[in-house]
Design a protein around this motif. Sequence first.
Motif, mmCIF file in Angstrom:
data_model
loop_
_atom_site.group_PDB
_atom_site.id
_atom_site.type_symbol
_atom_site.label_atom_id
_atom_site.label_comp_id
_atom_site.label_asym_id
_atom_site.label_seq_id
_atom_site.Cartn_x
_atom_site.Cartn_y
_atom_site.Cartn_z
ATOM 1 N N VAL A 166 50.415 44.638 30.806
ATOM 2 C CA VAL A 166 49.949 45.619 31.780
ATOM 3 C C VAL A 166 49.797 46.965 31.078
ATOM 4 C CG1 VAL A 166 50.540 46.857 33.902
ATOM 5 C CG2 VAL A 166 50.953 44.392 33.742
ATOM 6 N N GLY A 167 48.659 47.606 31.319
ATOM 7 C CA GLY A 167 48.365 48.882 30.688
ATOM 8 C C GLY A 167 47.535 48.760 29.419
ATOM 9 N N GLN A 168 47.412 47.556 28.901
ATOM 10 C CA GLN A 168 46.657 47.329 27.667
ATOM 11 C C GLN A 168 45.157 47.477 27.920
ATOM 12 O OE1 GLN A 168 47.468 43.513 25.862
ATOM 13 N NE2 GLN A 168 45.739 43.667 24.458
ATOM 14 N N GLU A 169 44.470 48.108 26.976
ATOM 15 C CA GLU A 169 43.011 48.189 27.008
ATOM 16 C C GLU A 169 42.455 46.903 26.400
ATOM 17 O OE1 GLU A 169 40.779 50.765 27.948
ATOM 18 O OE2 GLU A 169 42.520 51.655 28.942
ATOM 19 N N VAL A 170 41.490 46.278 27.075
ATOM 20 C CA VAL A 170 40.884 45.048 26.561
ATOM 21 C C VAL A 170 39.365 45.163 26.593
ATOM 22 C CG1 VAL A 170 42.806 43.540 27.218
ATOM 23 C CG2 VAL A 170 40.936 43.909 28.826
ATOM 24 N N THR A 171 38.741 44.427 25.696
ATOM 25 C CA THR A 171 37.288 44.293 25.694
ATOM 26 C C THR A 171 36.989 42.840 26.006
ATOM 27 O OG1 THR A 171 37.086 46.027 24.028
ATOM 28 C CG2 THR A 171 35.188 44.587 24.321
ATOM 29 N N ALA A 172 36.100 42.619 26.971
ATOM 30 C CA ALA A 172 35.832 41.258 27.430
ATOM 31 C C ALA A 172 34.355 41.096 27.762
ATOM 32 C CB ALA A 172 36.682 40.956 28.663
ATOM 33 N N GLU A 173 33.955 39.836 27.863
ATOM 34 C CA GLU A 173 32.586 39.515 28.277
ATOM 35 C C GLU A 173 32.594 39.091 29.732
ATOM 36 O OE1 GLU A 173 29.416 36.003 27.359
ATOM 37 O OE2 GLU A 173 30.215 37.075 25.607
ATOM 38 N N ILE A 174 31.616 39.554 30.483
ATOM 39 C CA ILE A 174 31.483 39.147 31.888
ATOM 40 C C ILE A 174 30.882 37.750 31.929
ATOM 41 C CG2 ILE A 174 30.303 39.607 34.076
ATOM 42 C CD1 ILE A 174 30.422 42.589 33.385
ATOM 43 N N LEU A 175 31.582 36.829 32.591
ATOM 44 C CA LEU A 175 31.107 35.454 32.717
ATOM 45 C C LEU A 175 30.162 35.287 33.893
ATOM 46 C CD1 LEU A 175 34.392 33.475 32.015
ATOM 47 C CD2 LEU A 175 32.511 33.952 30.441
ATOM 48 N N ASP A 176 30.382 36.073 34.940
ATOM 49 C CA ASP A 176 29.573 35.960 36.151
ATOM 50 C C ASP A 176 29.812 37.203 37.000
ATOM 51 O OD1 ASP A 176 27.815 34.735 37.960
ATOM 52 O OD2 ASP A 176 29.429 33.702 39.018
ATOM 53 N N VAL A 177 28.873 37.492 37.879
ATOM 54 C CA VAL A 177 29.045 38.558 38.867
ATOM 55 C C VAL A 177 28.682 37.941 40.212
ATOM 56 C CG1 VAL A 177 28.354 40.847 39.647
ATOM 57 C CG2 VAL A 177 28.442 40.346 37.187
ATOM 58 N N ASP A 178 29.675 37.739 41.042
ATOM 59 C CA ASP A 178 29.467 37.155 42.361
ATOM 60 C C ASP A 178 29.652 38.273 43.380
ATOM 61 O OD1 ASP A 178 29.555 35.824 44.802
ATOM 62 O OD2 ASP A 178 30.726 34.144 44.007
ATOM 63 N N ILE A 179 28.545 38.915 43.742
ATOM 64 C CA ILE A 179 28.613 40.061 44.650
ATOM 65 C C ILE A 179 29.059 39.616 46.033
ATOM 66 C CG2 ILE A 179 27.241 41.853 45.802
ATOM 67 C CD1 ILE A 179 25.710 42.169 43.163
ATOM 68 N N GLU A 180 28.583 38.468 46.471
ATOM 69 C CA GLU A 180 28.939 37.976 47.805
ATOM 70 C C GLU A 180 30.445 37.766 47.947
ATOM 71 O OE1 GLU A 180 28.014 33.949 50.154
ATOM 72 O OE2 GLU A 180 26.224 35.123 49.619
ATOM 73 N N ARG A 181 31.045 37.108 46.961
ATOM 74 C CA ARG A 181 32.494 36.870 46.995
ATOM 75 C C ARG A 181 33.263 38.015 46.343
ATOM 76 N NH1 ARG A 181 33.518 31.340 44.447
ATOM 77 N NH2 ARG A 181 35.650 31.706 45.160
#
Length: 171
Positions: free
Chosen positions: A67-82
């Motif tokens: 908790v508090g750690q900065e991370v770099t990640a890739e977005i797998l999906d964007v589900d606006i509805e959910r």
Amino acid sequence: MISEPAYDDHDLTVLRTLRRGQIVRGTVIEIAGFGVTFVDIGGCTAMINIPELSWRPINHPSDVVTVGQEVTAEILDVDIERRRVPLSLKALQDDPLPQLRQRIGQAVTGPVTKLVPFGAFIRIEDTGNGFEGLLRNSELGDDHVQVGDLVTVKIAQIDITRRRIELTRGR
């Protein structure tokens, strides 16, 4: 405890700017007991499930992030509805398993980590989250091993697709 991210109009605006495959930076805000890590990315809460934290075996998300750690990640999906944004840390890392193929036939000594009805799992790397391989009962013969015993084996085969490592005694 955050069980489901709550979104307001600002969050919806942020969600609409996100795209699959996009690289984002965020801060870990919670590690849930059920294995999901929640990350704040620009005021929006995204999540990382255990399989997306690391290529290596882990027992709990806290093995990889805090908790508090900065991370770099890739977005797998964007589900606006959910209103869900799953992320992946491992998508930005090289899979170390193919490199182990170079070690096929080499002898390694490691601890027995788990006994199963069909054999014993042995850690073949020196790190706590190192890969484990299976030494089948037919290879153990009459040897009786316990969890924690050090065993010398050879890497016989690596199946990258199924993520399995077979070991042999190589007698």
